[in-house]
Design a protein around this motif. Sequence first.
Motif, short mmCIF file in Angstrom:
data_model
loop_
_atom_site.label_atom_id
_atom_site.label_comp_id
_atom_site.label_asym_id
_atom_site.label_seq_id
_atom_site.Cartn_x
_atom_site.Cartn_y
_atom_site.Cartn_z
N ASN A 258 -3.27 -2.68 -3.86
CA ASN A 258 -2.34 -2.82 -4.30
C ASN A 258 -0.95 -2.63 -3.25
N ASN A 259 -1.68 -2.70 -2.04
CA ASN A 259 -1.23 -1.88 -0.96
C ASN A 259 -0.18 -3.45 -0.01
N LEU A 260 1.28 -3.15 0.70
CA LEU A 260 2.23 -4.11 1.08
C LEU A 260 1.98 -3.55 2.74
N LEU A 261 1.81 -5.26 3.08
CA LEU A 261 1.29 -4.72 4.53
C LEU A 261 2.36 -5.91 4.90
N VAL A 262 3.24 -4.45 6.20
CA VAL A 262 4.95 -5.27 6.91
C VAL A 262 4.06 -5.18 8.37
N GLY A 263 4.19 -6.37 8.85
CA GLY A 263 4.94 -6.06 10.72
C GLY A 263 3.12 -7.62 10.24
#
Length: 376
Positions: free
Chosen positions: A290-295
């Motif tokens: 449930n992690n969001l990875l931005v980049g």
Amino acid sequence: MQRRALLVAASLAPMAVHAGPVLQVGPRRAVRTLAAAARQARDGMVVEVDAGEYVGDAATWPQQGLTLRAVGGRVSLVAAGAHAQGKGLFVMTGRRQRIEGFDFIGATVPDRNGAGIRLEAGSLTLVDCGFRDNENGLLTANDDSIELDIVDCDFGAIAARGGQTHNVYVGAIKRLAVMGSYFHHGQLGHLLKSRAAVNHILYNRLSDEIGGRASYELEFPNGGVAVVMGNLIMQSSTTENPHVISFGVEGAKWEKQALYLVNNTLVDQKPSGGIWLRVTPPQAEVVLANNLLVGAPKLAAEGHWTRRANFSADWDEFVRAARDDYRLKPESSLRGRAADAGEGGGLKLSPTREYRHPHTSVALSGPARHPGAFQS
């Protein structure tokens, strides 16, 4: 015992403590300085300190069951070159100690390893404390009986004096719990580095910010059990190290090796070359859920790791990422896509709170349904 410790740490929040004998401190009191109070205080006392600025007022506190509490506003300790034992502004050595509403400013020592607080023994709870312009925010000794709880505190910015300085450096202690706290503007060292056997890093913001030069945002060099849940973790474009989170890189000191990385929003502002996660011990249990990875980086993972509902997210998925508002937009297709992450280390891996800037956390009104650190 481990399950109980995890549950206690997960529910940690500011709370009233028992009232013991009171010692009042302030410029118009009989006891005018903190150094004098440290000499006079006895076990079980509540030291009430009048709000204001206390310059060059360093002290060592050996008492058991001691509470230091700011009254009428904040207490600002300005080092002005003073230190206790060549270590920092406060040196803490007693069990069941608590500090509320203090700011620690400008700690420097001859060996350039000065700290706002040095925890040398015992157990300590910090509530609503601030640390800025110190060589290190907080340092602990290596003692496997020490316990440290940090709630709603602010660690940054680090003084630019050179060396591997850290916002928080926790040695090989029994347990660390951090909740609702803000780590920012590092200098060469890490925002949060912990060698503790058990670590609960819940509902915090670790973000190096513009001009910050931290190395890792979060490191567990000797592994242990680490529950990292509900955090906003951001790597700056000027970072000193491409890794955001590191686990076990200096060897697995503790028998149990497990990392539970759940419901975090991870943001990499490097143009290229960033690395989300580095895990060294091959026997470590790793759960990424449930992690969001931005980049730019991809989430590299070993085949035996457990992975559920981790999503790469564009900047425009959020309410206002340019202003660090990483709540998902109402129309985002990522909303409602969180998966059941089960349990880890005796703790149900589902957030019950979320970080609220500048340094606190608030309870969720219902179960967590979205990936990332923010449910509202």
